[in-house]
Motif scaffolding. Structure first.
Motif: not given
Length: 471
Positions: A184-187, A315-319
Motif C-alpha cells: 500500500l505504501a510502496q504503490e 510520496l513524491e514519486d509514488k502518487t
C-alpha cells in the motif's frame, strides 16, 4: 523496569466524562502521564524529560471553538462535520478500502448478498485488492480465494488489483506485490489526511503517513464496497512523546515494544495512539510504519504520525493524487500523555505468549531457539533486512539454526540483491545472508506469519522455539 529512567506504577488509563474536559498538564520537570481531576493530578513517570506546559484558559467571549487531535480532524473532515469529540458516532467517507485473499472473498460474498449479484462497487478506483497471505501453496482452497478475487476484479473493472497467476515464479507476475501493508505504501495508496480501511488488523500501519487507518471486519467491508461509507466511533487519543537521540542499536520495533510493555496489550483499547517528538521526527517512513503497525497489539484503534517533509519526500514519486495533511491543535485534549527518553532505552524482545511480555534482549541471551524468521509486515521491509545484515556482518559467524528470510514485497526482494549494505565493502544483503548460512530469500508474501496451509514456507508444523523479527 526495562528501560525507563524511573519505574512507573500502574494507574488507570481512563478518566470519566466529567473529568475529561478538565485534562491538563503539570509543570513539574518529572512527568509521564497526566490525568486531571478536580482536586488532584496523578502522575505516571516513564521519563525524566518534560517541557513545561500551561493549562488551557477558557474562552470568555464569543463562541468556543473545540480544539481537535489529528485523528479527530481527519474523521471530522471525512464525516463533513465542523468538529468532533471522542465517543461520537459518525458516518465516515472512505478514501481507500483494502482487502486481500483471506478476507476478500468473504467481504465480496456479503457485498453481493446485501446489494445484489449485479451490484457495482461504490468506486472502482478506491478499492485496492492485494493477494498476499496464502499464495505460494498447493492448497486448493487457498488458490480458490485468489481466483475469487480475480473474477470479482474483472467483473467490477477494479483498477488496483495486484494479481498473481504463476505461483512457480513470482517474478513472472509484474503486478504481484506481496504483503498488503507494505505494498500500500510502496504503490502510493497511503496519503496524509485520508481514511484508509482494510480487512486486516495491521492496516493501522498506514497511520505512519498521517492518515486514519484501521482494520475492519468482512461485514463492514461488504458495506463499504456498496456505499463508500462506514459508521465509526471517534476514539480518544493517547499521545506518546519520544525525544532523545536514538542509539544505532535500536529500531522502531524496540520503541513500540517499550510502549506496549508500559501500557499492556489492553492499554490503548479503542484509542488512537499519536506518536510525536524529536525521535519520531528522525525516523524513516519504514520505521514509522513499524511504530504504527503494532498499535493493534496494544488494543489501539489506530496509530498516527504527523506528516512532515520525510512523508512528503517519500510520496513524491509514488502518487500524484492531491492530499491535505492535518495536525493536532496545540490545545487539543489527549486522554493521556506518555514521555520517553529514547537515549536511555535498550533492545527489547517480547517473550511468549504476549507482546507486552517485555524483556531486555540481554536478559534472554541464554534462551535456546530452534529457528529464526525474518519477515512479515512488521519486520520484512528493506530496512529490517539491512539491520539484520549488519548484525551478521559484525558477527562474522555462521548461523547455528535454520534462518528463514521472507521479503515483504517484490521491491524488498530486489533490494536484497541490489542495495549495498553500509560498511560491507559493497556486499548486498543476499551475499551477507548466504555467507552466514541463512536460507535463500523466499518469494515475497506474508509467509508463515499467519500460519497457513501446511506447505507454507517456514511454517512450524511441530512445537519449536522460534525467534521472529516480525510481530
Amino acid at each position: 523496569m526495562a528501560s525507563s529512567a524511573i519505574s512507573p506504577t500502574r494507574t488507570s488509563s481512563f478518566i470519566n466524562k466529567k473529568d475529561f474536559s478538565r485534562f491538563c498538564f503539570s509543570s513539574t520537570s518529572q512527568l509521564s502521564i497526566h490525568k486531571c481531576k478536580k482536586s488532584s493530578v496523578s502522575k505516571k513517570i516513564v521519563s525524566v524529560m518534560a517541557p513545561q506546559q500551561s493549562e488551557r484558559s477558557p474562552a470568555t467571549t464569543g463562541s468556543v471553538k473545540t480544539a481537535m487531535t489529528l485523528t479527530e480532524k481527519i474523521m471530522a473532515r471525512a464525516s463533513e462535520k465542523p468538529h468532533l469529540v471522542p465517543g461520537e458516532n459518525v458516518w465516515v467517507n472512505v478514501d481507500i478500502l483494502m482487502t486481500h485473499d483471506v478476507c476478500g472473498p468473504g467481504s465480496i460474498g456479503i457485498f453481493k448478498k446485501e446489494f445484489g449479484e449485479n451490484a457495482k462497487v461504490w468506486d472502482r478506483e478506491k478499492l485496492v485488492i492485494i493477494p498476499d497471505h496464502y499464495i505460494f501453496t498447493s492448497d486448493e482452497r487457498a488458490n480458490r480465494n485468489v481466483d475469487i478475487l480475480r473474477d470479482f476484479c474483472m467483473e467490477q473493472n477494479i483498477k488496483y488489483f495486484y494479481d498473481i497467476k504463476d505461483l512457480g515464479n513470482f517474478k513472472a507476475n509484474p503486478d504481484y506485490k506481496g504483503v498488503c501493508h507494505v505494498a500500500l505504501a510502496q504503490e502510493g495508496h497511503c496519503r496524509p489526511g485520508e481514511v484508509l480501511l482494510g480487512t486486516d488488523s495491521h492496516t493501522c500501519t498506514a497511520g505512519a503517513f498521517g492518515q486514519f487507518a484501521t482494520g475492519i471486519g468482512n461485514t463492514d467491508a461488504g458495506f463499504v464496497l456498496g456505499t463508500g461509507k462506514l459508521l465509526l466511533k471517534v476514539p480518544p487519543t493517547l499521545r506518546f512523546v519520544m525525544d532523545g537521540e536514538m542509539p544505532d542499536y535500536l529500531l522502531a520495533k524496540d520503541l513500540i515494544l517499550q510502549i506496549i510493555g508500559e501500557i499492556s496489550v489492553a492499554g490503548a483499547t479503542y484509542k488512537s495512539m499519536e506518536f510525536v517528538g524529536s525521535t519520531v521526527e528522525s525516523l524513516t517512513m519504514e520505521e514509522r510504519m513499524t511504530l504504527c503497525n503494532m498499535v493493534v497489539e496494544a488494543g489501539g484503534k489506530n496509530g498516527v504520525v504527523p506528516a512532515d517533509t520525510t512523508t512528503f519526500k517519500y510520496l513524491e514519486d509514488k502518487t500524484s493524487a492531491p492530499y491535505e495533511p492535518v495536525y493536532s491543535d496545540q490545545q487539543a485534549r489527549f486522554l493521556s500523555e506518555y514521555r520517553f527518553d529514547v537515549s536511555k532505552l535498550e533492545p527489547l524482545v517480547a517473550k511468549p505468549h504476549s507482546p507486552d511480555n517485555r524483556a531486555l534482549a540481554r536478559e534472554c541471551k541464554d534462551v535456546k531457539i530452534d529457528r529464526v524468521y525474518i519477515g512479515s509486515c512488521t519486520g520484512g521491509k528493506t530496512e529490517d533486512f539491512l539491520a539484520a545484515a549488519r548484525v551478521f556482518l559484525a558477527s562474522g559467524k555462521k548461523v547455528k539454526v535454520s534462518t528463514f528470510l521472507v521479503p515483504a514485497t517484490q521491491k524488498v526482494w530486489m533490494d536484497l540483491y541490489t542495495l549495498p549494505v553500509p560498511g560491507s565493502d559493497g556486499k548486498t544483503c543476499s551475499q551477507i545472508f548466504e555467507e552466514a548460512g541463512c536460507d535463500t530469500p523466499a518469494s515475497p508474501s506474508c509467509g508463515a506469519c499467519l500460519g497457513g496451509p501446511k506447505d507454507t514456507y517456514a511454517r512450524m508444523n511441530e512445537p519449536k522455539a522460534s525467534f521472529s523479527l516480525q510481530l
